[in-house]
Write a protein that holds these residues in place. Sequence first.
Motif, PDB file in Angstrom:
ATOM      1  N   VAL A 167      82.290 -59.773 -32.761  1.00  0.00           N
ATOM      2  CA  VAL A 167      81.214 -59.361 -31.864  1.00  0.00           C
ATOM      3  C   VAL A 167      81.840 -58.932 -30.553  1.00  0.00           C
ATOM      4  CG1 VAL A 167      79.129 -60.111 -30.658  1.00  0.00           C
ATOM      5  CG2 VAL A 167      79.652 -61.044 -32.910  1.00  0.00           C
ATOM      6  N   LEU A 196      75.916 -63.968 -23.590  1.00  0.00           N
ATOM      7  CA  LEU A 196      76.477 -62.768 -22.964  1.00  0.00           C
ATOM      8  C   LEU A 196      76.994 -63.079 -21.562  1.00  0.00           C
ATOM      9  CD1 LEU A 196      76.974 -59.699 -23.043  1.00  0.00           C
ATOM     10  CD2 LEU A 196      74.641 -59.410 -22.195  1.00  0.00           C
ATOM     11  N   LEU A 245      70.847 -65.408 -26.449  1.00  0.00           N
ATOM     12  CA  LEU A 245      71.802 -64.290 -26.425  1.00  0.00           C
ATOM     13  C   LEU A 245      72.173 -63.914 -25.000  1.00  0.00           C
ATOM     14  CD1 LEU A 245      70.627 -61.889 -29.280  1.00  0.00           C
ATOM     15  CD2 LEU A 245      72.575 -63.439 -29.254  1.00  0.00           C
ATOM     16  N   ASP A 305      77.814 -55.048 -28.216  1.00  0.00           N
ATOM     17  CA  ASP A 305      76.867 -55.439 -29.262  1.00  0.00           C
ATOM     18  C   ASP A 305      75.867 -56.466 -28.741  1.00  0.00           C
ATOM     19  OD1 ASP A 305      78.176 -53.809 -31.111  1.00  0.00           O
ATOM     20  OD2 ASP A 305      79.394 -55.460 -31.900  1.00  0.00           O
ATOM     21  N   LEU A 306      76.371 -57.460 -28.018  1.00  0.00           N
ATOM     22  CA  LEU A 306      75.479 -58.479 -27.461  1.00  0.00           C
ATOM     23  C   LEU A 306      74.522 -57.880 -26.436  1.00  0.00           C
ATOM     24  CD1 LEU A 306      77.790 -61.584 -26.984  1.00  0.00           C
ATOM     25  CD2 LEU A 306      75.900 -61.325 -28.585  1.00  0.00           C
TER      26      LEU A 306
END
Length: 132
Positions: A33, A66, A62, A37-38
């Motif tokens: 990841v 992040l 999330l 993407d996050l």
Amino acid sequence: RKKMGVDLRGALVILDEAHNIEDVSRDAASVDVNLMDLQYAVDQLEVHGGHEPALEAVHASLSALLQWLSSVLPSLKPCSGTSANAIKCWNGKEFARMLETESVGLTADSVGKLSSIVEEFMKDVGEEGGED
């Protein structure tokens, strides 16, 4: 197996190419990841998940992940034996411990709950999509 409805109780499993099972298992249980993407996932949840209260917990988790990754990124060193794009590699136990103890607050239990929320939401979206 559960998602595919495969029940192996009482079955004899024969593995052809068994020497590859370790690598295949590791690959199946690994994920790469990146911050983009996050960020995309967080942005999409803000745009499309705002009307779904159940997704607020996913968005919050999330976002916290992040923010934490962004804060530790400058201090990370490349890990040996990886691609040039890999900045840091954690094993599962090490990463799980960090997620629990850092400001992210993710535990095995909370990840399971978040996963269930996402699965239920995706199921509902799939059912709604089939009605059109």
